[in-house]
Design an enzyme around this catalytic site. Structure first.
Site, PDB file in Angstrom:
ATOM      1  N   TYR A  22       6.317  87.675 -31.731  1.00  0.00           N
ATOM      2  CA  TYR A  22       5.810  86.717 -30.742  1.00  0.00           C
ATOM      3  C   TYR A  22       6.961  86.187 -29.920  1.00  0.00           C
ATOM      4  O   TYR A  22       8.028  85.909 -30.474  1.00  0.00           O
ATOM      5  CB  TYR A  22       5.093  85.544 -31.446  1.00  0.00           C
TER       6      TYR A  22
ATOM      7  N   ARG B  64       1.109 101.349 -20.213  1.00  0.00           N
ATOM      8  CA  ARG B  64      -0.054 100.543 -19.839  1.00  0.00           C
ATOM      9  C   ARG B  64       0.417  99.101 -19.629  1.00  0.00           C
ATOM     10  O   ARG B  64       1.079  98.523 -20.490  1.00  0.00           O
ATOM     11  CB  ARG B  64      -1.072 100.606 -20.988  1.00  0.00           C
TER      12      ARG B  64
ATOM     13  N   THR C 284       0.474  97.938 -11.402  1.00  0.00           N
ATOM     14  CA  THR C 284       0.411  98.408 -12.781  1.00  0.00           C
ATOM     15  C   THR C 284       1.646  99.284 -12.995  1.00  0.00           C
ATOM     16  O   THR C 284       2.264  99.745 -12.032  1.00  0.00           O
ATOM     17  CB  THR C 284      -0.848  99.260 -13.046  1.00  0.00           C
TER      18      THR C 284
ATOM     19  N   ASP D 192      -0.899  94.790  -3.435  1.00  0.00           N
ATOM     20  CA  ASP D 192      -1.159  95.360  -4.756  1.00  0.00           C
ATOM     21  C   ASP D 192      -0.851  96.861  -4.634  1.00  0.00           C
ATOM     22  O   ASP D 192      -1.632  97.625  -4.090  1.00  0.00           O
ATOM     23  CB  ASP D 192      -2.627  95.123  -5.130  1.00  0.00           C
TER      24      ASP D 192
ATOM     25  N   GLU E 247       6.580  83.739 -26.802  1.00  0.00           N
ATOM     26  CA  GLU E 247       6.095  82.969 -25.646  1.00  0.00           C
ATOM     27  C   GLU E 247       7.278  82.430 -24.860  1.00  0.00           C
ATOM     28  O   GLU E 247       8.269  81.966 -25.448  1.00  0.00           O
ATOM     29  CB  GLU E 247       5.233  81.801 -26.127  1.00  0.00           C
TER      30      GLU E 247
ATOM     31  N   LYS F  63      -0.494 104.882 -13.604  1.00  0.00           N
ATOM     32  CA  LYS F  63      -0.827 105.647 -12.384  1.00  0.00           C
ATOM     33  C   LYS F  63       0.377 106.462 -11.906  1.00  0.00           C
ATOM     34  O   LYS F  63       1.014 107.117 -12.715  1.00  0.00           O
ATOM     35  CB  LYS F  63      -1.371 104.712 -11.302  1.00  0.00           C
TER      36      LYS F  63
END
Ligand SMILES: Cc1ncc(COP(=O)(O)O)c(C=O)c1O
Length: 430
Positions: A51, A232, A223, A197, A53, A226
């Site tokens: 973790y 991902r 992203t 985008d 954060e 692609k």
């Protein structure tokens, strides 16, 4: 170690089945690609345990020394690759990146102007079924009915009327170069901010095959999948003055802890995308798309806007009295994966659609060049002329042959034995 096959044979067998499907079929979905094994190695790593954060040097959890190095590496590589002032590599996906960008730049109820979903835009650019069309007052621009290209004068007119706070450029099914400079002019003349985008074209931008939005946009979202052929996930690039707002909008604004195995995989993605090998790949993606469009046109199909400048195209099936849904199904039976897609001003509903969207990023990753592309286009042409209930076997053999000659993930031996296991049909007809 508890191996998957021993702990959960059912899950392991589904995974093996999907591996075989990917290796033995021709993937033409424009938003998909095949990542190198090193990306999967990073994504399947111990980083899933941690973790973290916050951001490097400012965490809410202990034990983040290594994580800080990993995230800083990804940030530096993203900034260098695209020439950006600031990068945030934590977005879990493209939509998450967009939501955070909106949160950083807008108040609920503000006006956004994005590309119409039916003309190639993305759901998260203000579609009424998306949270982005519910929290913000969204307006849409489209393409010209004749040229099927973005009509920049129409964008300027709509912006002059709806006075957006933010204009969004970019889309999911637009095959032409986007003139980001023109979008900047329109944004400036109406007092709007500009977000691009670039999810679909990020790899082409990194390789210099498509002009970069970085000099023009206030914020660029993407992203890492692609055409960028990576992990991902998503990322955001922006001008320095928006850095703090963007970071705050990701955490704590819209996400919790980053998915650290994906952050490492993004770092690897950016490194690979900076190589000459990747630039060569991206150029071939574009060459292959052009060859696919030319070959399909020569067979009598109509390519929306007359061709493509990037990795994708929309094929209008009406000249052959076909529909998108039927074409997707028929091609699926022979092991060619595409998606049905509306064409601009489509008379058919989205569930039927008059077109299919074809992209060449994935097949180029497995080594297809112009010759293979022509063979694929030929198969598509013949399959689309078949009657319902046709025998897919001869086509399936041609597809298998193309895949065998351009192997992916499996060695030739593994390829042969996996085909035997599933009766020489691949996983597609199960
Ligand atoms: C232009 C564009 N933006 C955003 C996204 C959403 O990305 P994700 O599915 O990672 O949320 C997509 C997905 O295809 C896209 O095409």
């Amino acid at each position: 170690m508890y191996r998957l096959g021993a702990v959960d044979p059912e899950a392991a067998s589904l995974l093996a089945k999907e591996l075989i499907r990917e290796c033995t079929t021709i993937e033409l979905i424009a938003s998909e690609n095949f990542v190198p094994e090193c990306i999967m190695e990073a994504q399947g790593s111990v980083l899933t345990n941690k973790y973290a954060e916050g951001y490097p040097g400012k965490r809410y959890h202990g034990g983040c020394e290594v994580i800080d190095e990993i995230e800083s590496l990804a940030i530096t590589r993203a900034k260098t690759l695209f020439g950006a002032e600031h990068a945030n590599v934590q977005p879990h996906s493209g939509v998450n990146a967009n939501l955070a960008a909106y949160m950083a730049l807008l108040e609920p109820g503000d006006v956004i102007l994005g590309m119409d979903l039916r003309h190639g835009g993305h759901l998260s650019h203000g579609s009424k079924v998306s949270i982005t069309g519910k929290y913000y007052r969204s307006f849409a621009y489209g393409v010209d009915e004749k040229t099927e290209r973005i009509d920049y004068d129409q964008v300027a007119d709509i912006a002059g009327t709806c006075r957006p706070k933010l204009i969004v450029a970019g889309g999911s099914a637009y095959s032409r170069i986007i003139d980001f400079g023109r979008f900047r002019e329109i944004a400036d003349s109406t007092g709007a901010l500009l977000m691009v985008d670039m999810a679909h074209i990020a790899g082409l931008v990194a390789a210099g095959v498509h002009p970069s939005p970085i000099p023009w946009a206030d914020v660029v979202t993407s992203t890492s999948t692609k055409t960028l052929r990576g992990a991902r996930g998503g990322f955001i690039l922006c001008r320095g003055k928006y850095a703090a707002a963007i970071d705050k909008a990701i955490f704590p604004g819209t996400q919790g802890g980053p998915i650290l195995q994906n952050v490492l995989a993004k770092a690897v993605t950016f490194r690979i995308a900076a190589t000459e090998g990747f630039r060569k790949y991206a150029r071939q993606v574009q060459i292959n798309a052009t060859r696919m469009a030319e070959t399909l046109s020569s067979l009598g199909l109509r390519i929306v806007s007359g061709g493509t400048d990037n990795h994708l195209m929309l094929v209008d099936l009406r000249p052959w009295e076909q529909t998108g849904v039927k074409a997707e199904e028929a091609l699926g039976r022979v092991g060619i994966t595409v998606n049905k897609n509306m064409i601009p001003f489509d008379p058919a509903p989205p569930t039927i659609a008059s077109g299919i969207r074809i992209g060449t990023a994935a097949v180029t990753s497995r080594g297809f060049q112009e010759e293979e592309i022509e063979r694929v286009a030929g198969i598509i042409g013949r399959v689309l002329h078949e009657e319902e209930g046709f025998d897919p076997a001869p086509y399936r053999d041609e597809v298998t042959d193309l895949c065998r000659l351009n192997p992916l993930y499996l060695t030739p031996l593994e390829f042969g034995s996996s085909l035997e296991k599933c009766g020489n049909q691949g996983a597609v007809n199960d």
